[in-house]
Design a protein around this motif. Structure first.
Motif, mmCIF file in Angstrom:
data_model
loop_
_atom_site.group_PDB
_atom_site.id
_atom_site.type_symbol
_atom_site.label_atom_id
_atom_site.label_comp_id
_atom_site.label_asym_id
_atom_site.label_seq_id
_atom_site.Cartn_x
_atom_site.Cartn_y
_atom_site.Cartn_z
ATOM 1 N N LEU A 117 37.807 32.831 38.734
ATOM 2 C CA LEU A 117 36.459 33.285 38.684
ATOM 3 C C LEU A 117 35.666 35.290 38.344
ATOM 4 C CD1 LEU A 117 35.379 31.883 42.220
ATOM 5 C CD2 LEU A 117 34.962 30.554 40.660
ATOM 6 N N ASP A 118 34.838 35.313 37.289
ATOM 7 C CA ASP A 118 35.016 36.490 36.775
ATOM 8 C C ASP A 118 33.588 36.559 38.468
ATOM 9 O OD1 ASP A 118 36.029 36.586 34.966
ATOM 10 O OD2 ASP A 118 34.013 35.221 33.636
ATOM 11 N N ASP A 119 32.714 36.340 38.938
ATOM 12 C CA ASP A 119 31.930 36.144 40.190
ATOM 13 C C ASP A 119 32.591 36.823 41.255
ATOM 14 O OD1 ASP A 119 30.448 37.056 38.137
ATOM 15 O OD2 ASP A 119 29.377 35.255 37.975
ATOM 16 N N SER B 55 39.670 36.411 45.897
ATOM 17 C CA SER B 55 40.042 37.757 46.127
ATOM 18 C C SER B 55 39.195 39.194 45.670
ATOM 19 C CB SER B 55 41.544 37.153 45.400
ATOM 20 O OG SER B 55 41.771 37.209 43.649
ATOM 21 N N ARG B 56 39.914 40.031 45.214
ATOM 22 C CA ARG B 56 39.196 41.684 44.716
ATOM 23 C C ARG B 56 39.547 40.918 43.387
ATOM 24 N NH1 ARG B 56 41.360 46.378 47.868
ATOM 25 N NH2 ARG B 56 42.380 44.560 49.261
ATOM 26 N N GLY B 57 40.245 40.447 43.273
ATOM 27 C CA GLY B 57 41.398 40.304 41.185
ATOM 28 C C GLY B 57 40.152 38.901 40.738
ATOM 29 N N GLY B 58 39.833 38.349 41.781
ATOM 30 C CA GLY B 58 38.529 37.567 41.351
ATOM 31 C C GLY B 58 38.957 35.926 40.700
ATOM 32 N N GLU B 59 39.776 35.860 41.234
ATOM 33 C CA GLU B 59 40.594 34.785 41.840
ATOM 34 C C GLU B 59 40.274 33.922 43.011
ATOM 35 O OE1 GLU B 59 44.133 35.235 39.018
ATOM 36 O OE2 GLU B 59 45.080 35.776 40.983
#
Length: 184
Positions: free
Chosen positions: A129-131, A152-156
């Motif tokens: 997920l980018d957002d 997550s903070r990493g976008g996933e």
């Protein structure tokens, strides 16, 4: 104390009898777990009503009822043994009031979300997920609730393979269902 698929839920006894109209956390977890188990063998919509601490009624589509029950009741007996709950399987036609759902899948089934393509690795199912960094989102397959997760903070979102959630997500991917993410 209740356990469902290695999740332990505790509920305090004080003040428990005052909230008969609202659903407790344990009831919500129980309904989700029963729904997850039945949905793993049913193709259509599944709705769960708890009738007590050890009994539930599961409503399924007409086409799914024989498959959910299984030959000689074998399949539903396996689900009952896994969950430790007596389950009565009925069609939506047998339900008072018809098909209108009260579970999380019925409430959120109409919401539109972002379409995602999960990656299946040897250890995880990863939903990129980018957002939504740090947000809580609901993951759905063809508009039906699968699970809720925090990005997550990493976008996933990473789901460990072999878990009940990952198995259900992989089954949805294998069936060609559209996986969507809806922000909470």
């Amino acid at each position: 104390i209740y356990t469902f698929n290695r999740q332990v839920v505790t509920v305090p006894l004080e003040g428990a009898e005052g909230d008969e109209g609202s659903e407790t956390g344990v009831e919500r977890v129980a309904k989700q777990e029963i729904e997850r188990e039945v949905r793993s063998v049913a193709n259509g919509h599944v709705d769960v009503e708890l009738k007590g601490s050890n009994t539930a009624v599961v409503y399924v589509e007409d086409d799914d009822i024989s498959y959910v029950i299984g030959k000689g009741g074998g399949r539903i007996n396996q689900i009952e043994d896994r969950l430790g709950i007596d389950i009565d399987v009925k069609t939506f036609d047998e339900r008072p009031g018809g098909k209108a759902g009260t579970t999380s899948s019925g409430a959120s089934g109409g919401q539109q979300g972002d379409i995602v393509t999960p990656d299946v690795t040897s250890r995880h199912v990863i939903i990129p997920l980018d957002d939504y960094h740090g947000d809580t989102v609901e993951v759905q397959a063809d508009g039906e609730y699968l699970f809720t997760a925090t990005v997550s903070r990493g976008g996933e979102i990473q789901v460990s393979r072999g878990s009940a959630i990952a198995d259900e997500l992989e089954a949805a991917i294998d069936r060609g269902k559209q996986i969507t993410v809806v922000p909470q």
